[in-house]
Design a protein around this motif. Sequence first.
Motif, mmCIF file in Angstrom:
data_model
loop_
_atom_site.group_PDB
_atom_site.id
_atom_site.type_symbol
_atom_site.label_atom_id
_atom_site.label_comp_id
_atom_site.label_asym_id
_atom_site.label_seq_id
_atom_site.Cartn_x
_atom_site.Cartn_y
_atom_site.Cartn_z
ATOM 1 N N LEU A 180 0.819 -1.212 0.000
ATOM 2 C CA LEU A 180 0.000 0.000 0.000
ATOM 3 C C LEU A 180 0.854 1.265 0.000
ATOM 4 C CD1 LEU A 180 -2.864 -0.985 2.479
ATOM 5 C CD2 LEU A 180 -2.854 -1.064 -0.020
ATOM 6 N N ALA A 181 2.113 1.151 0.414
ATOM 7 C CA ALA A 181 3.008 2.313 0.421
ATOM 8 C C ALA A 181 3.570 2.615 -0.960
ATOM 9 C CB ALA A 181 4.151 2.080 1.411
ATOM 10 N N ASP A 182 3.420 1.682 -1.895
ATOM 11 C CA ASP A 182 3.928 1.894 -3.247
ATOM 12 C C ASP A 182 2.990 2.842 -3.993
ATOM 13 O OD1 ASP A 182 4.646 1.668 -6.000
ATOM 14 O OD2 ASP A 182 5.587 -0.271 -5.586
ATOM 15 N N GLU A 183 3.476 4.037 -4.285
ATOM 16 C CA GLU A 183 2.636 5.064 -4.896
ATOM 17 C C GLU A 183 2.233 4.745 -6.323
ATOM 18 O OE1 GLU A 183 4.557 8.825 -4.492
ATOM 19 O OE2 GLU A 183 4.407 8.837 -2.294
ATOM 20 N N ALA A 184 2.923 3.811 -6.971
ATOM 21 C CA ALA A 184 2.596 3.460 -8.360
ATOM 22 C C ALA A 184 1.300 2.668 -8.452
ATOM 23 C CB ALA A 184 3.738 2.673 -8.992
ATOM 24 N N ILE A 185 0.911 2.013 -7.365
ATOM 25 C CA ILE A 185 -0.288 1.174 -7.375
ATOM 26 C C ILE A 185 -1.534 2.050 -7.265
ATOM 27 C CG2 ILE A 185 -1.582 -0.602 -6.131
ATOM 28 C CD1 ILE A 185 1.119 -1.769 -5.254
#
Length: 347
Positions: free
Chosen positions: A59-64
Amino acid sequence: MQPINTALCSFGMSGRLFHAPFISVNPKFNLYGVFERTKNLAKAIYPAVKTFRSLESMLADEAIELVIVNTPNITHYEFAKKVVNAGKHLVIEKPFTATVTEAEELIALAKKKQVVMSVYHNRRYDSDFKTVQKILNEGCLGIMVEAEFHYDRFVPELSYKVHKETPTDAVGSLYDLGSHLIDQALQLFGLPKAVFADLDTYRPNSKVADYFDLKLYYPSHRVILKSSYFVREPLPGNIIHGTQGSFIKPKADVQEKDLQAGKMPGAHNWGIEPDNEKGLLHTEKDGKIIKEFIPTLNGNYMEYYNGMYEAVRNNKDAPVTGKDAMQVIKVIEAALKSNKERKVIDL
């Protein structure tokens, strides 16, 4: 066209069969990541996928942009809440939640965070249901009298998935298979006025309900929803009677079987049933008795994901809204109360 970077919360049967294939072959989506605590099952099939060892890191991955919550039923509310709070759009596997209260909270939270939230009621896109829907929309049967829908199996043994056999909230065939039938009934006829339910447990050593018989009361007709794990020779899955005639159709969508065999969405003849599974229409039109087999419409779960793209990118309604899915849980809650109290429950 900008593909939607999409991540799965698990890669069990649901992720492997019902989500990853449709995401991976659709140019509108990019299968970006999968949450697997210790294994690398997704990467073995989709080498470009990114593996996450915790939900928090995913959830911390901004690309998702879009997350599929396809974890055990009891975790849907918890996982969905985290996804929404992270500002991601989400798809939740059915059943939506264990309770209406949880569903209402998620709907309000998604609205507050301005994210698209949808529930994966993929059986709206089964070939037999689409055909039944067409027959009813055309008014071929006159005024409705009774409809009966089955989701039967012959599976006497317990599931190897412990979470499916542990008596906790949102577990049992009413939540698993009943969610599909109830959603279909609500799509065809709307919310009933009242519900009566009979639930039971027949498999040896089973601790969760594996049989249900629901009766939905409408002002002009009745709808019966049934499921059992002890049906070796199934009845037709769709039996509908009206004042002018009847339509009887086997439950014969081929998509799950084809996915299990390794066939990918979009392949030749995708979602096309065998000719011998056509539904029988026996009715009257313009004073003439008609008795004929009706061609079955193609099933296609990709319609759901195309709808999700439109919702995320073009601000269209989600293919299955939170409100739609909450109504399913409302009927389930009424059915549980009815079974416990042995009486009809008004909605």
